[in-house]
Design a protein around this motif. Structure first.
Motif, PDB file in Angstrom:
ATOM      1  N   ALA A  97      70.388  78.199 -16.263  1.00  0.00           N
ATOM      2  CA  ALA A  97      70.490  77.521 -17.722  1.00  0.00           C
ATOM      3  C   ALA A  97      70.016  78.532 -18.988  1.00  0.00           C
ATOM      4  CB  ALA A  97      70.008  76.455 -17.642  1.00  0.00           C
ATOM      5  N   PRO A  98      69.086  79.332 -18.657  1.00  0.00           N
ATOM      6  CA  PRO A  98      68.392  80.119 -19.671  1.00  0.00           C
ATOM      7  C   PRO A  98      69.276  81.380 -20.014  1.00  0.00           C
ATOM      8  CG  PRO A  98      66.551  79.387 -18.488  1.00  0.00           C
ATOM      9  CD  PRO A  98      67.959  78.891 -17.641  1.00  0.00           C
ATOM     10  N   ARG A  99      70.174  81.767 -19.214  1.00  0.00           N
ATOM     11  CA  ARG A  99      71.093  82.858 -19.016  1.00  0.00           C
ATOM     12  C   ARG A  99      72.426  82.528 -19.261  1.00  0.00           C
ATOM     13  NH1 ARG A  99      67.012  83.315 -15.630  1.00  0.00           N
ATOM     14  NH2 ARG A  99      65.629  85.026 -15.858  1.00  0.00           N
ATOM     15  N   LEU A 100      73.005  81.385 -19.395  1.00  0.00           N
ATOM     16  CA  LEU A 100      74.335  81.082 -19.612  1.00  0.00           C
ATOM     17  C   LEU A 100      74.859  81.777 -20.810  1.00  0.00           C
ATOM     18  CD1 LEU A 100      74.362  77.261 -18.973  1.00  0.00           C
ATOM     19  CD2 LEU A 100      75.477  79.135 -17.626  1.00  0.00           C
ATOM     20  N   GLY A 101      74.358  81.759 -22.145  1.00  0.00           N
ATOM     21  CA  GLY A 101      74.761  82.518 -23.071  1.00  0.00           C
ATOM     22  C   GLY A 101      75.008  83.914 -22.887  1.00  0.00           C
ATOM     23  N   GLN A 102      73.848  84.581 -22.512  1.00  0.00           N
ATOM     24  CA  GLN A 102      74.035  85.941 -22.149  1.00  0.00           C
ATOM     25  C   GLN A 102      74.944  86.423 -21.410  1.00  0.00           C
ATOM     26  OE1 GLN A 102      70.249  87.283 -20.353  1.00  0.00           O
ATOM     27  NE2 GLN A 102      71.341  89.317 -19.601  1.00  0.00           N
ATOM     28  N   PHE A 103      75.362  85.582 -19.994  1.00  0.00           N
ATOM     29  CA  PHE A 103      76.578  86.003 -19.348  1.00  0.00           C
ATOM     30  C   PHE A 103      77.866  85.885 -19.993  1.00  0.00           C
ATOM     31  CE2 PHE A 103      79.610  84.629 -16.086  1.00  0.00           C
ATOM     32  CZ  PHE A 103      79.523  85.925 -15.516  1.00  0.00           C
ATOM     33  N   HIS A 104      78.088  84.697 -20.757  1.00  0.00           N
ATOM     34  CA  HIS A 104      79.375  84.435 -21.670  1.00  0.00           C
ATOM     35  C   HIS A 104      79.420  85.592 -22.495  1.00  0.00           C
ATOM     36  CE1 HIS A 104      82.513  82.323 -23.064  1.00  0.00           C
ATOM     37  NE2 HIS A 104      81.996  82.368 -24.258  1.00  0.00           N
ATOM     38  N   ARG A 105      78.441  85.965 -23.323  1.00  0.00           N
ATOM     39  CA  ARG A 105      78.674  87.108 -24.308  1.00  0.00           C
ATOM     40  C   ARG A 105      79.161  88.260 -23.594  1.00  0.00           C
ATOM     41  NH1 ARG A 105      74.378  84.209 -26.570  1.00  0.00           N
ATOM     42  NH2 ARG A 105      72.776  85.515 -25.634  1.00  0.00           N
ATOM     43  N   ALA A 106      78.703  88.505 -22.356  1.00  0.00           N
ATOM     44  CA  ALA A 106      78.883  89.790 -21.611  1.00  0.00           C
ATOM     45  C   ALA A 106      80.451  89.846 -20.857  1.00  0.00           C
ATOM     46  CB  ALA A 106      77.661  90.126 -20.564  1.00  0.00           C
ATOM     47  N   HIS A 107      80.772  88.526 -20.611  1.00  0.00           N
ATOM     48  CA  HIS A 107      81.708  88.329 -19.631  1.00  0.00           C
ATOM     49  C   HIS A 107      82.523  86.988 -19.983  1.00  0.00           C
ATOM     50  CE1 HIS A 107      79.997  91.544 -17.017  1.00  0.00           C
ATOM     51  NE2 HIS A 107      78.843  90.732 -16.964  1.00  0.00           N
ATOM     52  N   PRO A 108      83.249  87.171 -21.283  1.00  0.00           N
ATOM     53  CA  PRO A 108      83.893  86.030 -21.772  1.00  0.00           C
ATOM     54  C   PRO A 108      85.169  85.512 -21.079  1.00  0.00           C
ATOM     55  CG  PRO A 108      84.324  88.021 -23.080  1.00  0.00           C
ATOM     56  CD  PRO A 108      83.132  88.439 -22.373  1.00  0.00           C
ATOM     57  N   ASP A 109      85.492  86.333 -20.192  1.00  0.00           N
ATOM     58  CA  ASP A 109      86.853  85.892 -19.407  1.00  0.00           C
ATOM     59  C   ASP A 109      86.543  85.474 -18.064  1.00  0.00           C
ATOM     60  OD1 ASP A 109      88.514  86.750 -21.539  1.00  0.00           O
ATOM     61  OD2 ASP A 109      88.364  88.843 -20.751  1.00  0.00           O
ATOM     62  N   VAL A 110      85.194  85.037 -17.807  1.00  0.00           N
ATOM     63  CA  VAL A 110      84.909  84.483 -16.475  1.00  0.00           C
ATOM     64  C   VAL A 110      84.593  83.044 -16.753  1.00  0.00           C
ATOM     65  CG1 VAL A 110      83.025  84.420 -14.729  1.00  0.00           C
ATOM     66  CG2 VAL A 110      83.813  86.533 -15.417  1.00  0.00           C
ATOM     67  N   VAL A 111      85.012  82.086 -15.892  1.00  0.00           N
ATOM     68  CA  VAL A 111      84.526  80.595 -16.072  1.00  0.00           C
ATOM     69  C   VAL A 111      83.794  80.616 -15.182  1.00  0.00           C
ATOM     70  CG1 VAL A 111      85.707  78.322 -15.995  1.00  0.00           C
ATOM     71  CG2 VAL A 111      87.022  80.201 -17.255  1.00  0.00           C
ATOM     72  N   LEU A 112      82.568  79.761 -15.435  1.00  0.00           N
ATOM     73  CA  LEU A 112      81.614  79.473 -14.380  1.00  0.00           C
ATOM     74  C   LEU A 112      81.942  78.068 -14.205  1.00  0.00           C
ATOM     75  CD1 LEU A 112      78.336  80.991 -15.662  1.00  0.00           C
ATOM     76  CD2 LEU A 112      79.451  81.740 -14.038  1.00  0.00           C
ATOM     77  N   ASP A 113      81.799  77.756 -12.947  1.00  0.00           N
ATOM     78  CA  ASP A 113      82.084  76.337 -12.340  1.00  0.00           C
ATOM     79  C   ASP A 113      80.522  76.124 -11.546  1.00  0.00           C
ATOM     80  OD1 ASP A 113      82.536  73.972 -11.173  1.00  0.00           O
ATOM     81  OD2 ASP A 113      84.572  74.645 -10.486  1.00  0.00           O
ATOM     82  N   ILE A 114      79.928  75.526 -12.021  1.00  0.00           N
ATOM     83  CA  ILE A 114      78.510  75.237 -11.558  1.00  0.00           C
ATOM     84  C   ILE A 114      78.244  73.937 -11.218  1.00  0.00           C
ATOM     85  CG2 ILE A 114      75.950  75.533 -11.982  1.00  0.00           C
ATOM     86  CD1 ILE A 114      77.279  78.061 -12.369  1.00  0.00           C
ATOM     87  N   VAL A 115      78.102  73.758  -9.894  1.00  0.00           N
ATOM     88  CA  VAL A 115      77.919  72.439  -9.295  1.00  0.00           C
ATOM     89  C   VAL A 115      76.125  72.073  -8.889  1.00  0.00           C
ATOM     90  CG1 VAL A 115      78.435  70.837  -7.433  1.00  0.00           C
ATOM     91  CG2 VAL A 115      80.045  72.249  -8.484  1.00  0.00           C
ATOM     92  N   VAL A 116      75.647  71.124  -9.424  1.00  0.00           N
ATOM     93  CA  VAL A 116      74.145  70.948  -9.018  1.00  0.00           C
ATOM     94  C   VAL A 116      74.104  70.058  -7.912  1.00  0.00           C
ATOM     95  CG1 VAL A 116      72.013  70.253  -9.987  1.00  0.00           C
ATOM     96  CG2 VAL A 116      73.538  71.618 -11.568  1.00  0.00           C
ATOM     97  N   ASP A 117      73.358  70.485  -6.769  1.00  0.00           N
ATOM     98  CA  ASP A 117      73.498  69.679  -5.695  1.00  0.00           C
ATOM     99  C   ASP A 117      72.298  70.174  -4.699  1.00  0.00           C
ATOM    100  OD1 ASP A 117      74.110  68.637  -3.294  1.00  0.00           O
ATOM    101  OD2 ASP A 117      75.759  69.703  -2.745  1.00  0.00           O
ATOM    102  N   ASP A 118      71.678  69.045  -4.740  1.00  0.00           N
ATOM    103  CA  ASP A 118      70.052  69.247  -3.773  1.00  0.00           C
ATOM    104  C   ASP A 118      70.273  69.316  -2.322  1.00  0.00           C
ATOM    105  OD1 ASP A 118      68.443  69.965  -6.186  1.00  0.00           O
ATOM    106  OD2 ASP A 118      68.051  68.111  -6.548  1.00  0.00           O
ATOM    107  N   ARG A 119      71.626  69.113  -1.920  1.00  0.00           N
ATOM    108  CA  ARG A 119      71.953  68.826  -0.478  1.00  0.00           C
ATOM    109  C   ARG A 119      72.241  70.298   0.083  1.00  0.00           C
ATOM    110  NH1 ARG A 119      76.988  65.421  -0.679  1.00  0.00           N
ATOM    111  NH2 ARG A 119      77.473  66.932  -2.052  1.00  0.00           N
TER     112      ARG A 119
END
Length: 307
Positions: A110-132
């Motif tokens: 979460a703290p690095r989402l903005g940084q990553f998007h600004r550096a790689h705007p054409d990458v779509v992140l599909d994040i699934v939060v799952d403790d299993r």
């Protein structure tokens, strides 16, 4: 292969990987009705039903699973080839599917989402939060993030954090009312907030160690949960003693006096957080860029194969 046939197969793969017509349609830039028509055309052409549909879910039939297992690697190889060409041209693109613990999502991603998007705007992140302990290969994820001791075997792993310390905590009011445990066996007379292990449903046994002596406590109390936020919140509200990773918002509560650490000299450390991916695939440029971002663009971390 005609273009229409390729489009049908691409649509089929998208539906299987997202288990949803709506999500697949959004990914492909189609309307759900147009996507449904495309899948019907494919099924009519092959003379076989490929997907079982209900109002809540969609899953491949046996025939559909067989078809998917044959063609999905081909689509992944093509996507990797295109991504590699884009990376060579100075561009990183594509969709990156990550399965992660809630703790890692909060503390690392979460703290690095903005940084990553600004550096790689054409990458779509599909994040699934799952403790299993989800199988990332079967779940069609590019990578997962787990505590080192819970990694799947035969994976390539990249360390993201140092080892994590486990700490036992309780609220000042609880300790005032019930007393302070001084050795782990004292917990048998205390209310404990326990964790449910996702893989088999059992409650977790608390492990402690001091000067070579290791103890495991079958903790009991008013609450069992599979989510650390609930457990820590319950401790803050005085329900009992919790045993959690020191990064699970516990440090903040300790600093503000909402929680007090107990059994400090018995606390153990557990392997830190690792990002891992299948050793059967080379990491895509998008995944490599994501790892670099999580590591705050330090030189690439050492990679090790899990046996």
């Amino acid at each position: 292969m005609r273009g229409s046939e390729f489009a049908e197969l691409k649509a089929f793969v998208a539906v299987v990987e997202r288990s949803s017509f709506a999500r697949a349609a959004e990914h492909l830039g189609l309307s759900p009705s147009a996507l449904s028509q495309t899948i019907r055309q494919l099924e009519d052409r092959l003379g076989a039903r490929l997907l079982n549909r209900t109002t809540r879910s969609v899953a491949p039939t046996t025939t559909g699973e067989q078809l998917y297992s044959r063609i999905a690697p081909l689509f992944r190889d093509m996507a990797d080839a295109v991504a590699g060409a884009s990376a060579a041209a100075g561009q990183t693109s594509g969709t990156l599917r990550i399965n992660t613990l809630g703790m890692a999502a909060r503390q690392v991603i979460a703290p690095r989402l903005g940084q990553f998007h600004r550096a790689h705007p054409d990458v779509v992140l599909d994040i699934v939060v799952d403790d299993r302990l989800t199988d990332i290969v079967a779940g069609r994820f590019d990578a997962g993030i787990r505590v080192g001791a819970r990694l799947e075997k035969d994976m390539i792993a990249v360390r993201l954090t140092p080892d994590l310390k486990m700490i036992a905590v309780a609220s000042p009011k609880y300790l005032e009312d019930r007393g302070t445990p001084h050795v782990p066996t004292d917990l048998h007379t205390h209310a404990c907030i326990n964790w449910r292990l996702q893989e088999d449903g059992r409650a977790w046994h608390w492990a402690f160690e001091k000067k070579g002596t290791r103890l495991e406590i079958a903790a009991e109390g008013p609450l069992i949960t599979n989510h650390s936020d609930i457990g820590v919140a319950a401790a803050v509200q005085g329900l009992g003693v919790a045993y959690a990773f020191d990064r699970e918002h516990v440090d903040e509560h300790l600093a503000r006096g909402r929680l007090v650490q107990v059994l400090d000299d018995w606390s153990i450390t557990r392997p830190g957080l690792f990002l891992y991916y299948s050793n059967r695939r080379h990491p895509s440029p998008a995944l490599e860029a994501f790892v670099d971002c999580l590591l705050e663009r330090k030189p690439r971390a050492s990679v090790r194969r899990l046996k």
